[in-house]
Design an enzyme around this catalytic site. Structure first.
Site, PDB file in Angstrom:
ATOM      1  N   ARG A 117     -64.390  74.866 -16.728  1.00  0.00           N
ATOM      2  CA  ARG A 117     -62.852  74.833 -16.441  1.00  0.00           C
ATOM      3  C   ARG A 117     -62.489  75.341 -15.229  1.00  0.00           C
ATOM      4  O   ARG A 117     -61.449  75.144 -14.511  1.00  0.00           O
ATOM      5  CB  ARG A 117     -62.079  75.551 -17.451  1.00  0.00           C
ATOM      6  CG  ARG A 117     -62.045  74.768 -18.814  1.00  0.00           C
ATOM      7  CD  ARG A 117     -61.850  75.760 -19.903  1.00  0.00           C
ATOM      8  NE  ARG A 117     -62.363  76.913 -19.922  1.00  0.00           N
ATOM      9  CZ  ARG A 117     -62.116  77.981 -20.729  1.00  0.00           C
ATOM     10  NH1 ARG A 117     -61.112  77.816 -21.715  1.00  0.00           N
ATOM     11  NH2 ARG A 117     -62.997  79.021 -20.815  1.00  0.00           N
ATOM     12  N   HIS A 133     -85.427  78.471 -27.480  1.00  0.00           N
ATOM     13  CA  HIS A 133     -86.419  78.594 -26.562  1.00  0.00           C
ATOM     14  C   HIS A 133     -87.752  79.305 -26.588  1.00  0.00           C
ATOM     15  O   HIS A 133     -88.616  79.186 -25.859  1.00  0.00           O
ATOM     16  CB  HIS A 133     -85.579  79.515 -25.306  1.00  0.00           C
ATOM     17  CG  HIS A 133     -85.368  80.927 -25.512  1.00  0.00           C
ATOM     18  ND1 HIS A 133     -84.411  81.283 -26.314  1.00  0.00           N
ATOM     19  CD2 HIS A 133     -86.026  82.077 -25.007  1.00  0.00           C
ATOM     20  CE1 HIS A 133     -84.501  82.743 -26.288  1.00  0.00           C
ATOM     21  NE2 HIS A 133     -85.526  82.956 -25.518  1.00  0.00           N
ATOM     22  N   ASP A 174     -78.869  85.741 -35.762  1.00  0.00           N
ATOM     23  CA  ASP A 174     -79.326  85.802 -34.317  1.00  0.00           C
ATOM     24  C   ASP A 174     -80.729  85.415 -33.948  1.00  0.00           C
ATOM     25  O   ASP A 174     -80.897  84.789 -33.087  1.00  0.00           O
ATOM     26  CB  ASP A 174     -78.800  86.941 -33.737  1.00  0.00           C
ATOM     27  CG  ASP A 174     -78.507  86.902 -32.276  1.00  0.00           C
ATOM     28  OD1 ASP A 174     -78.329  85.910 -31.708  1.00  0.00           O
ATOM     29  OD2 ASP A 174     -79.179  87.847 -31.637  1.00  0.00           O
ATOM     30  N   HIS A 183     -85.562  81.985 -34.405  1.00  0.00           N
ATOM     31  CA  HIS A 183     -86.696  82.338 -33.426  1.00  0.00           C
ATOM     32  C   HIS A 183     -87.955  82.874 -34.288  1.00  0.00           C
ATOM     33  O   HIS A 183     -89.159  82.340 -34.461  1.00  0.00           O
ATOM     34  CB  HIS A 183     -86.656  83.602 -32.378  1.00  0.00           C
ATOM     35  CG  HIS A 183     -85.448  83.271 -31.566  1.00  0.00           C
ATOM     36  ND1 HIS A 183     -85.198  81.800 -30.997  1.00  0.00           N
ATOM     37  CD2 HIS A 183     -84.309  83.968 -31.041  1.00  0.00           C
ATOM     38  CE1 HIS A 183     -84.152  82.044 -30.235  1.00  0.00           C
ATOM     39  NE2 HIS A 183     -83.646  83.103 -30.064  1.00  0.00           N
TER      40      HIS A 183
HETATM   41  P1  NAP Z   1     -70.740  81.939 -21.266  1.00  0.00           P
HETATM   42  O1  NAP Z   1     -71.110  82.947 -20.214  1.00  0.00           O
HETATM   43  O2  NAP Z   1     -69.614  82.601 -22.111  1.00  0.00           O
HETATM   44  O3  NAP Z   1     -70.416  80.846 -20.575  1.00  0.00           O
HETATM   45  C1  NAP Z   1     -69.659  79.756 -21.229  1.00  0.00           C
HETATM   46  C2  NAP Z   1     -69.343  78.765 -20.322  1.00  0.00           C
HETATM   47  O4  NAP Z   1     -68.624  77.643 -20.907  1.00  0.00           O
HETATM   48  C3  NAP Z   1     -68.638  79.066 -19.077  1.00  0.00           C
HETATM   49  O5  NAP Z   1     -69.270  78.173 -17.881  1.00  0.00           O
HETATM   50  C4  NAP Z   1     -67.355  78.558 -19.324  1.00  0.00           C
HETATM   51  O6  NAP Z   1     -66.881  78.320 -18.264  1.00  0.00           O
HETATM   52  C5  NAP Z   1     -67.586  77.064 -20.011  1.00  0.00           C
HETATM   53  N1  NAP Z   1     -66.454  76.901 -21.181  1.00  0.00           N
HETATM   54  C6  NAP Z   1     -65.661  77.735 -22.058  1.00  0.00           C
HETATM   55  N2  NAP Z   1     -64.743  76.887 -22.495  1.00  0.00           N
HETATM   56  C7  NAP Z   1     -64.751  75.670 -21.880  1.00  0.00           C
HETATM   57  C8  NAP Z   1     -64.134  74.486 -21.787  1.00  0.00           C
HETATM   58  N3  NAP Z   1     -62.981  74.540 -22.756  1.00  0.00           N
HETATM   59  N4  NAP Z   1     -64.402  73.398 -21.221  1.00  0.00           N
HETATM   60  C9  NAP Z   1     -65.737  73.263 -20.579  1.00  0.00           C
HETATM   61  N5  NAP Z   1     -66.262  74.487 -20.033  1.00  0.00           N
HETATM   62  C10 NAP Z   1     -65.916  75.715 -21.116  1.00  0.00           C
HETATM   63  O7  NAP Z   1     -71.868  81.897 -22.478  1.00  0.00           O
HETATM   64  P2  NAP Z   1     -73.353  81.844 -22.074  1.00  0.00           P
HETATM   65  O8  NAP Z   1     -73.959  83.217 -22.457  1.00  0.00           O
HETATM   66  O9  NAP Z   1     -73.646  81.182 -20.920  1.00  0.00           O
HETATM   67  O10 NAP Z   1     -73.704  81.092 -23.597  1.00  0.00           O
HETATM   68  C11 NAP Z   1     -73.581  79.602 -23.555  1.00  0.00           C
HETATM   69  C12 NAP Z   1     -74.161  78.928 -24.882  1.00  0.00           C
HETATM   70  O11 NAP Z   1     -75.678  79.412 -24.835  1.00  0.00           O
HETATM   71  C13 NAP Z   1     -73.809  79.685 -26.201  1.00  0.00           C
HETATM   72  O12 NAP Z   1     -73.720  78.600 -27.250  1.00  0.00           O
HETATM   73  C14 NAP Z   1     -74.837  80.803 -26.221  1.00  0.00           C
HETATM   74  O13 NAP Z   1     -74.728  81.227 -27.884  1.00  0.00           O
HETATM   75  C15 NAP Z   1     -76.002  79.907 -26.201  1.00  0.00           C
HETATM   76  N6  NAP Z   1     -77.194  81.039 -25.449  1.00  0.00           N
HETATM   77  C16 NAP Z   1     -76.832  81.904 -24.581  1.00  0.00           C
HETATM   78  C17 NAP Z   1     -77.857  82.697 -24.164  1.00  0.00           C
HETATM   79  C18 NAP Z   1     -77.728  83.807 -23.023  1.00  0.00           C
HETATM   80  O14 NAP Z   1     -78.674  84.068 -22.647  1.00  0.00           O
HETATM   81  N7  NAP Z   1     -76.644  83.834 -22.348  1.00  0.00           N
HETATM   82  C19 NAP Z   1     -79.140  82.794 -24.827  1.00  0.00           C
HETATM   83  C20 NAP Z   1     -79.241  81.866 -25.958  1.00  0.00           C
HETATM   84  C21 NAP Z   1     -78.346  81.049 -26.314  1.00  0.00           C
HETATM   85  P3  NAP Z   1     -65.178  78.151 -17.766  1.00  0.00           P
HETATM   86  O15 NAP Z   1     -64.587  79.539 -18.357  1.00  0.00           O
HETATM   87  O16 NAP Z   1     -65.256  78.030 -16.368  1.00  0.00           O
HETATM   88  O17 NAP Z   1     -64.639  77.062 -18.266  1.00  0.00           O
END
Ligand code: NAP
Length: 483
Positions: A51, A178, A235, A240
């Site tokens: 967004r 992963h 978690d 995992h």
């Molecule tokens: P994050 O940093 O909060 O990023 C979320 C993303 O979603 C942002 O790009 C946000 O961008 C976008 N977003 C939120 N609402 C949206 C909407 N309505 N429409 C379009 N885009 C939207 O989360 P993350 O850590 O990257 O994690 C993403 C997923 O991967 C989650 O399910 C998490 O559980 C999983 N995960 C993450 C990790 C990690 O290391 N980070 C590891 C394993 C799994 P905008 O705010 O610009 O829209």
């Protein structure tokens, strides 16, 4: 040894959540490294969507910085970075609104594989699948990648599976864990099924027990609010550790393909006995010298969420009955270390005087740090003066065996994303597998929620709560050191 790289078909990969932490730290750096490896076709494109307001140039600058931050300096090459950035497009899109969908639809090329990576919070997985359908963006070659967590209990996992099944065939859905993309985890399968040496011993007749440890030295850091609703069981354990457990315990599949491997993993989960009350320990780290306890870091001073869990799992099947699997995972422990340790039985009789030093062999599959495989052997201590025995490691560090560059092994996400493009689901979880894992875990969570029992406290930097030592001690065993 030079890694063989087989280019994949031309693709458009859409990363929904392209401004988020995962995209920045893992997905885009992994794709850059695949460009460097020559695996991405020249026309392949990456479309990031979220967004936030970003011009095309701003987004490229944002990702240039991410590559600077998250790709090792010796792998960064200015020219290759620019080539990579040329493939990137940013689309402002709202997963739950109307903005951006038409543009996304128009940007996809006919004839290329279309993959949509749901790198957003789990509450958006179902709405995204439905939007993709509604806007007729998908066809029968479309693939979707769904991040973790896949549900928070059996009911929510079933309901998400049901929505995805209304929109896609199962062979289009890639549920990512992963850990399955880690080189050592795949090597566990090679070790077991490409060598005749271990499989005859891989059963309760020869193996005393198995220990699977995923230990982290950091606390919940900035993820406290999210983690507090989840805990170590949801978690880490349900996904995992359960995957590592399945690959260790499963029968040899008839062939190495997605259906056969996943069938065997599912059979393992279904053969699990329910956990008995005394066979599990929940823990939570207390304050360190800075006063940073789990409760402080999670922002919930009354939290009873576990940052540590250890359990003893028993399988009721021919291969494993009588051989327990001890699984543990936790935060703020002594070290960051992940391993699977197969502890063989002691020799049945010792002919040596030095028999008190006789120990069973241990085969250790190390995931981190220093990925590799180690087999402890008992040999004669060198020198004259009788037959004294000592233990030595037969060590295969991948760094030593495969040469320096290979030691810089591909990140799990590199392998997994390329598998998505190839349409190979072997290293992804099937819907029924995820549900079976929740069906095993759910009653355990419900039982402790009902009891209201508080987790045992442990010191930051320790091996976990004292009660976890008892879990093995009462069976006459002990945990391996978290080194
Ligand atoms: P994050 O940093 O909060 O990023 C979320 C993303 O979603 C942002 O790009 C946000 O961008 C976008 N977003 C939120 N609402 C949206 C909407 N309505 N429409 C379009 N885009 C939207 O989360 P993350 O850590 O990257 O994690 C993403 C997923 O991967 C989650 O399910 C998490 O559980 C999983 N995960 C993450 C990790 C990690 O290391 N980070 C590891 C394993 C799994 P905008 O705010 O610009 O829209």
């Amino acid at each position: 040894m030079v890694a063989q790289t087989i280019p994949v078909d031309d693709f458009d990969l859409v990363i929904i959540g392209g401004t988020g932490d995962l995209a920045k730290r893992k997905i885009l750096p992994s794709l850059y490294r695949r460009v460097c490896a020559g695996q991405m076709p020249e026309n392949a494109r990456i479309i990031a969507a979220a967004r936030s307001d970003f011009s095309q140039q701003d987004y490229k600058d944002f990702i240039r910085q991410a590559l600077e931050d998250f790709v090792k300096s010796k792998k960064r090459n200015k020219k290759k970075i620019e080539t990579f950035l040329e493939r990137l497009t940013y689309i402002k899109l709202d997963a739950t609104g109307i903005e951006g969908w038409k543009e996304l639809s128009q940007s996809l090329r006919a004839g290329a594989v279309h993959a949509f990576y749901f790198s957003v919070g789990p509450s958006l997985f179902a709405p995204l699948a439905e939007r993709l359908m509604k806007h007729k963006i998908t066809d029968e070659n479309t693939r979707i990648v769904v991040e973790k967590p896949f549900g928070r209990d059996l009911a929510s996992a079933q309901s998400l599976n049901a929505v995805l099944a209304r929109c896609f065939r199962e062979d289009q859905i890639f549920r990512i864990d992963h850990y399955l993309g880690k080189e050592t985890v795949q090597n566990l399968m090679a070790l077991r099924f490409a060598n005749a040496l271990f499989e005859p011993l891989w059963n309760s007749q020869h193996i005393d027990h198995v220990q699977i440890t995923v230990s982290e030295s950091l606390g919940v850091e900035g993820r406290g609010a999210y983690y507090d609703k989840s805990g170590a069981m949801r978690d880490m354990m349900q996904n995992h550790l359960m995957q590592l457990f399945c690959l260790t315990a499963m029968e040899p599949p008839a062939v190495f393909d997605a259906a056969s491997v996943r069938d065997e993993k599912l059979k393992v989960i279904k053969a699990l006995d329910p956990i008995l009350e005394g066979d599990m320990v929940r823990g939570q780290y207390r304050s360190d010298e800075n006063g940073d306890s789990y409760q402080n870091e999670s922002g919930n001073p009354a939290s009873t969420t576990e940052s540590y869990i250890a359990l003893k799992a028993n399988l009721s099947n021919w291969r494993w009955v009588g051989t327990p699997f001890y699984l543990r995972t936790g935060k703020k422990l002594r070290n960051r270390m992940s391993e699977i340790a197969i502890v063989f039985k002691d020799p049945p009789h010792s002919i040596f005087e030095d028999s008190q030093d006789l120990k069973g062999n241990v085969l250790t599959i190390r995931l981190q740090p220093d990925e590799g495989i180690n087999l402890s052997m008992t040999i004669k201590e060198p020198g004259p003066g009788g037959m004294r025995l000592t233990e030595v490691p037969l060590d295969m560090s991948f760094a030593d065996a495969l040469g320096e560059d290979e030691a810089d092994m591909p990140d799990a996400y590199e392998r997994l994303i390329m598998d998505v493009i190839r349409g190979n689901q072997t290293l992804f979880m099937r819907g029924d597998e995820v549900e079976a894992a929740w069906a095993w875990v759910d009653p355990i969570i419900k039982a402790w929620e009902k009891s209201g029992a508080k987790p045992a406290q442990y010191d930051p930097g320790s091996n976990g709560p004292d009660d976890s030592l008892m879990l093995l001690h009462k069976d006459g065993r002990r945990w391996r050191e978290i080194t």
